[in-house]
Scaffold this active site. Sequence first.
Site, PDB file in Angstrom:
ATOM      1  N   HIS A 109       5.206  44.955  33.027  1.00 44.34           N
ATOM      2  CA  HIS A 109       6.575  45.159  33.503  1.00 44.34           C
ATOM      3  C   HIS A 109       7.505  44.413  32.458  1.00 44.34           C
ATOM      4  O   HIS A 109       7.357  43.028  32.561  1.00 44.34           O
ATOM      5  CB  HIS A 109       6.665  44.284  34.916  1.00 44.34           C
ATOM      6  CG  HIS A 109       7.960  44.849  35.656  1.00 44.34           C
ATOM      7  ND1 HIS A 109       9.265  44.986  35.052  1.00 44.34           N
ATOM      8  CD2 HIS A 109       8.209  44.988  36.958  1.00 44.34           C
ATOM      9  CE1 HIS A 109      10.188  45.414  36.001  1.00 44.34           C
ATOM     10  NE2 HIS A 109       9.138  45.434  37.097  1.00 44.34           N
ATOM     11  N   LYS A 157      12.209  52.042  15.741  1.00 44.50           N
ATOM     12  CA  LYS A 157      11.349  51.149  14.849  1.00 44.50           C
ATOM     13  C   LYS A 157      10.688  50.139  15.667  1.00 44.50           C
ATOM     14  O   LYS A 157      11.278  48.934  15.759  1.00 44.50           O
ATOM     15  CB  LYS A 157      12.199  50.519  13.857  1.00 44.50           C
ATOM     16  CG  LYS A 157      11.540  50.100  12.566  1.00 44.50           C
ATOM     17  CD  LYS A 157      12.241  49.914  11.340  1.00 44.50           C
ATOM     18  CE  LYS A 157      11.694  49.226  10.044  1.00 44.50           C
ATOM     19  NZ  LYS A 157      10.385  49.916   9.653  1.00 44.50           N
TER      20      LYS A 157
END
Length: 297
Positions: A109, A157
């Site tokens: 999470h 990225k």
Amino acid sequence: MRGTLSTMKKVWLNGELVDQDQATVSVFDHGLLYGDGCFEGIRMYNGRILKLGAHLRRMYQSAEKIRLKPAYDPDAIDRAIRETIAANGLNDAYIRLIFTRGAGTLGLHPFKCPTPGTIIIADTIQLYPEELYENGMKVVVAERPRIPIRCLDPSVKSLNYLNNIMAKIEAIDADVLEAIMLNIDGQVAECTGDNIFLVKDGRITTPPREAGILMGITRQFVMDEIAPACGHVVDEELFPLETLLHADEVFLTGTAAEIIGVSQVDEHTIGNGQVGPITRQLIQEFRNQTAENAPED
Ligand code: PMP
């Protein structure tokens, strides 16, 4: 990154400059646990930070795409980067900017990580040996394809570089420094840490975003400024490996690599096996443009 860290650098960590041996992150940081975060590699040439604006835009886009809310705004990061460079007394530098998801629970999470981490490392970098810029480098084609856009868009990225690292291992096993990665449709995408271009009959082409690539800052610099200054245009086009193998010239671009010619792909010689005239021209123009007054926008 191809550089090595020298001792006792100052690292910017969550708002403070600290000695590198004090620059540590939590073992509960999801950047470490899951590669959950994003980063940039940036270069300073002679006191000017090449394309810092573009790097910061890409960094905040990466963060947004993975729904990471950075702890600092772009202006604060701009100042922090300059502060870090100054603290390390650098005039030419390789800068690594990292946002991590931050420390949370052991579960996936991401929104249970309340405070994202921010790291700036500034050091020098060792490029590929100059000899390779003169003579071109050999690369292989990785068997492992680039991860598809629908799985994890390579234009993010992200800190999760295992797709590239596994392809890089294929290069290392083949005793070369880079590997070309095809997408799952068999089109040329990019390399493990560089974008790729080909020249055929005087025309320069490079795979588009849809190929599944990182939208390289150096790639864009070549398309918008370096190639036009040399009287060339660059077209974005999907092409298969076969087209690349029959190109007159092939070159790679990246923040660390700059522009470097490819002489051989697997067992295939590219052109006459030397760095071609257009690649040479672009390398020279890149060096001219970065030597004194590198554009920071
Ligand atoms: N592709 C990949 C996968 C990369 O990691 C990089 C940067 N290391 C590049 C291309 C080149 O991008 P840039 O010119 O922004 O460094």
